[in-house]
Scaffold this motif. Structure first.
Motif, mmCIF file in Angstrom:
data_model
loop_
_atom_site.group_PDB
_atom_site.id
_atom_site.type_symbol
_atom_site.label_atom_id
_atom_site.label_comp_id
_atom_site.label_asym_id
_atom_site.label_seq_id
_atom_site.Cartn_x
_atom_site.Cartn_y
_atom_site.Cartn_z
ATOM 1 N N ALA A 80 83.659 51.471 61.588
ATOM 2 C CA ALA A 80 85.110 51.611 61.777
ATOM 3 C C ALA A 80 85.437 52.921 62.484
ATOM 4 N N GLY A 81 84.482 53.424 63.262
ATOM 5 C CA GLY A 81 84.721 54.633 64.034
ATOM 6 C C GLY A 81 84.350 55.920 63.330
ATOM 7 N N THR A 82 83.840 55.832 62.077
ATOM 8 C CA THR A 82 83.445 57.027 61.331
ATOM 9 C C THR A 82 81.998 56.884 60.859
ATOM 10 N N PRO A 83 81.343 58.011 60.492
ATOM 11 C CA PRO A 83 79.950 57.942 60.031
ATOM 12 C C PRO A 83 79.802 57.010 58.825
ATOM 13 N N MET A 84 78.605 56.424 58.722
ATOM 14 C CA MET A 84 78.329 55.442 57.666
ATOM 15 C C MET A 84 77.066 55.845 56.906
ATOM 16 N N LEU A 85 77.102 55.655 55.588
ATOM 17 C CA LEU A 85 75.920 55.842 54.752
ATOM 18 C C LEU A 85 75.631 54.521 54.055
ATOM 19 N N LEU A 86 74.429 54.005 54.292
ATOM 20 C CA LEU A 86 74.022 52.734 53.706
ATOM 21 C C LEU A 86 73.019 52.993 52.580
ATOM 22 N N ILE A 87 73.241 52.346 51.426
ATOM 23 C CA ILE A 87 72.304 52.474 50.311
ATOM 24 C C ILE A 87 71.938 51.091 49.795
ATOM 25 N N GLY A 88 70.802 51.010 49.113
ATOM 26 C CA GLY A 88 70.385 49.767 48.496
ATOM 27 C C GLY A 88 70.912 49.649 47.077
ATOM 28 N N MET A 89 70.502 48.559 46.390
ATOM 29 C CA MET A 89 70.972 48.290 45.030
ATOM 30 C C MET A 89 69.916 48.627 43.982
ATOM 31 N N ASP A 90 68.808 49.269 44.409
ATOM 32 C CA ASP A 90 67.665 49.437 43.519
ATOM 33 C C ASP A 90 67.536 50.826 42.913
ATOM 34 N N THR A 91 68.517 51.689 43.162
ATOM 35 C CA THR A 91 68.479 53.033 42.578
ATOM 36 C C THR A 91 69.758 53.238 41.760
ATOM 37 N N PRO A 92 69.821 52.640 40.576
ATOM 38 C CA PRO A 92 71.058 52.719 39.794
ATOM 39 C C PRO A 92 71.391 54.134 39.344
ATOM 40 N N GLN A 93 70.418 55.038 39.417
ATOM 41 C CA GLN A 93 70.648 56.423 38.978
ATOM 42 C C GLN A 93 71.316 57.273 40.049
ATOM 43 N N VAL A 94 71.587 56.703 41.222
ATOM 44 C CA VAL A 94 72.216 57.472 42.289
ATOM 45 C C VAL A 94 73.560 58.026 41.801
ATOM 46 N N THR A 95 73.890 59.228 42.236
ATOM 47 C CA THR A 95 75.114 59.887 41.754
ATOM 48 C C THR A 95 76.138 60.015 42.881
ATOM 49 N N PRO A 96 77.403 60.130 42.529
ATOM 50 C CA PRO A 96 78.420 60.365 43.557
ATOM 51 C C PRO A 96 78.138 61.630 44.358
ATOM 52 N N ALA A 97 77.597 62.658 43.711
ATOM 53 C CA ALA A 97 77.306 63.908 44.426
ATOM 54 C C ALA A 97 76.288 63.682 45.537
ATOM 55 N N LEU A 98 75.244 62.887 45.253
ATOM 56 C CA LEU A 98 74.258 62.586 46.302
ATOM 57 C C LEU A 98 74.907 61.823 47.447
ATOM 58 N N LEU A 99 75.787 60.895 47.120
ATOM 59 C CA LEU A 99 76.419 60.076 48.148
ATOM 60 C C LEU A 99 77.435 60.881 48.956
ATOM 61 N N ARG A 100 77.905 62.008 48.416
ATOM 62 C CA ARG A 100 78.841 62.856 49.153
ATOM 63 C C ARG A 100 78.136 63.999 49.889
ATOM 64 N N ALA A 101 76.818 63.948 49.963
ATOM 65 C CA ALA A 101 76.069 65.020 50.625
ATOM 66 C C ALA A 101 76.610 65.264 52.036
ATOM 67 N N ASP A 102 76.714 66.532 52.405
ATOM 68 C CA ASP A 102 77.276 66.906 53.697
ATOM 69 C C ASP A 102 76.168 66.927 54.753
#
Length: 428
Positions: free
Chosen positions: A92-114
């Protein structure tokens, strides 16, 4: 944080289609439930980031759209094509981060990495794959042809990005949930997850037939009482898998055809009878046992003994070998059922516990290295108790014999047996 869109790529949690490597310890339905819980944990972490645009790239159908997500179908043949298409469909014109469904321990902080200062971001997994990939814009060159589902996929993906001149930020390496060991480790390290809570419940609620199947496959399984004390090991599975031994053949020499083997296991008895030219059928509730019996070329049916069976009242012999007098935890009821199955002049042959005085009808629990079953109604009974139960079931004992520390009793229906005939005892 640079990702304007978070993409979760997932497969519909259908039993038998997802998490097949978990099925060494879990049923297909249980493995699918763990996959569903892992996806729910992942979606929750994505929601908690505050990112406004969230996309679920789904392989399969979804009954409901997760709140806050746009669902797009996956397209393409291999995983590399599906990943490339997911970036294209979510852009949609902005950067994208794609993740899988196999790491349920992923945290919002990791997903907000700069990763503003980088062209891409990549998170590797301990098994050699990767759990996330971030791109500023779709680029099929970054994905097509990268070998997927190998122990070097992550390294290959990094090499591909670098070959395109991309600067890459590496995020912390995570453990994904592919195997029972992965699931156990994640449940221990992250007990608050939905996936972990489900794993804890499943650890203590395995169906006994599942653990019996694992024993047939060679896994160490023991039977314990409700107090956790080991009462038996399924190490005898080696004998069950082997051809009938001398004691088995001695028992089978008493059989009058046709023969019904209740709790046939992997089929050594039914096979031995077939080799003697005696028609026989095995019945067992274990799918693995029935399959192994059939692979030996012997007939077997997956069905509880309490349900209707072929030839009721016409079997020449009904067998309860290997302590199967314990099935159901009610020996008298089981012997009554055997009396219904055998013809009026037929034989019921029962292998009993060598301890003549044993009479334990308490439930047992099967335990493997990582799971335990719910309580299984079972009985461990010696000759004295079985004689008493048989008399109540209108069966008269005609022989009591032993060989190589194994004990057996044979019975006929009281209506056809000669009550004055003394019980014959044999020892070898």
């Amino acid at each position: 944080m640079t990702a304007g869109t978070l993409i979760v790529i997932a497969k519909e949690p259908v039993p038998g289609r997802v998490k097949t490597r978990l099925q060494t310890e879990f049923t297909p339905a249980e493995a699918a439930a763990l996959a569903r819980a892992s996806l729910a944990d992942t979606l929750a972490a994505v929601r908690a980031t505050g990112v406004r645009r969230k996309v679920l790239a789904l392989d399969g159908a979804s009954a409901t759209t997760p709140p806050g997500f746009t669902v797009v179908p996956q397209r393409g043949d291999g995983l590399d094509e599906r990943l490339a298409a997911a970036f294209e469909d979510a852009y949609a014109g902005t950067p994208m981060l794609l993740i899988g469904m196999d790491t349920p321990q992923v945290t919002p902080a990791l997903l907000r990495a700069d990763w503003t200062e980088y062209d891409a971001v990549l998170g590797l997994t301990e098994d050699g794959g990767y759990w996330c990939l971030g791109l500023h814009r779709p680029d099929s060159r970054a994905l097509l042809g990268v070998p997927m589902s190998t122990d070097h996929t992550g390294a290959d993906q990094l090499a591909r990005l670098q070959s395109l001149g991309y600067s890459v930020l590496l995020l912390p390496t995570l453990r994904d949930m592919d195997t029972p060991a992965d699931a156990a480790a994640l449940a221990m390290a992250y007990p608050e997850l939905r996936t972990s809570r489900l794993h804890r419940r499943l650890q203590h609620t395995a169906h006994p037939s599942l653990l019996f199947d694992k024993a047939l496959e060679g896994a160490p399984v023991v039977a314990t009482g409700s107090d956790g004390r080991t009462v038996a090991s399924l190490s005898a599975v080696d004998r069950w898998q082997a051809p009938a031994d001398a004691v088995d053949r001695l028992a089978l020499s008493r059989c009058e055809g046709p023969v019904l083997d209740i709790g046939c296991g992997p089929g050594r008895i039914v096979t031995a009878l077939a080799e003697r030219g005696v028609p026989a059928l095995g019945v067992d509730i274990s799918a693995q046992a029935v399959m192994l019996t059939n692979e030996r070329g012997a007939p077997a049916l997956r069905r509880p003994v309490q349900e209707p069976l072929p030839g009721e009242g016409r079997w020449g012999t009904v067998l309860l070998m290997d302590g199967n007098i314990g099935i159901g935890g009610a020996p008298e009821a089981l012997l009554r059922r055997c009396a219904e199955l055998v013809r009026p002049d037929g034989l019921v042959l029962v292998e009993v516990d060598p301890d003549d005085d044993l009479d334990d009808t308490a439930p047992i629990v099967l335990r493997s290295a990582s799971r335990r079953s719910h309580p299984l109604p079972w009985a461990r009974v010696g000759s004295r108790a079985v004689l008493r139960y048989a008399l109540a079931a209108d069966l008269l004992a005609t022989e009591d014999w032993r060989a190589d520390d194994r004990a057996f009793l044979t019975f006929r229906r009281c209506s056809t047996a000669v009550a004055s005939t003394p019980l014959r005892a044999a020892r070898r």
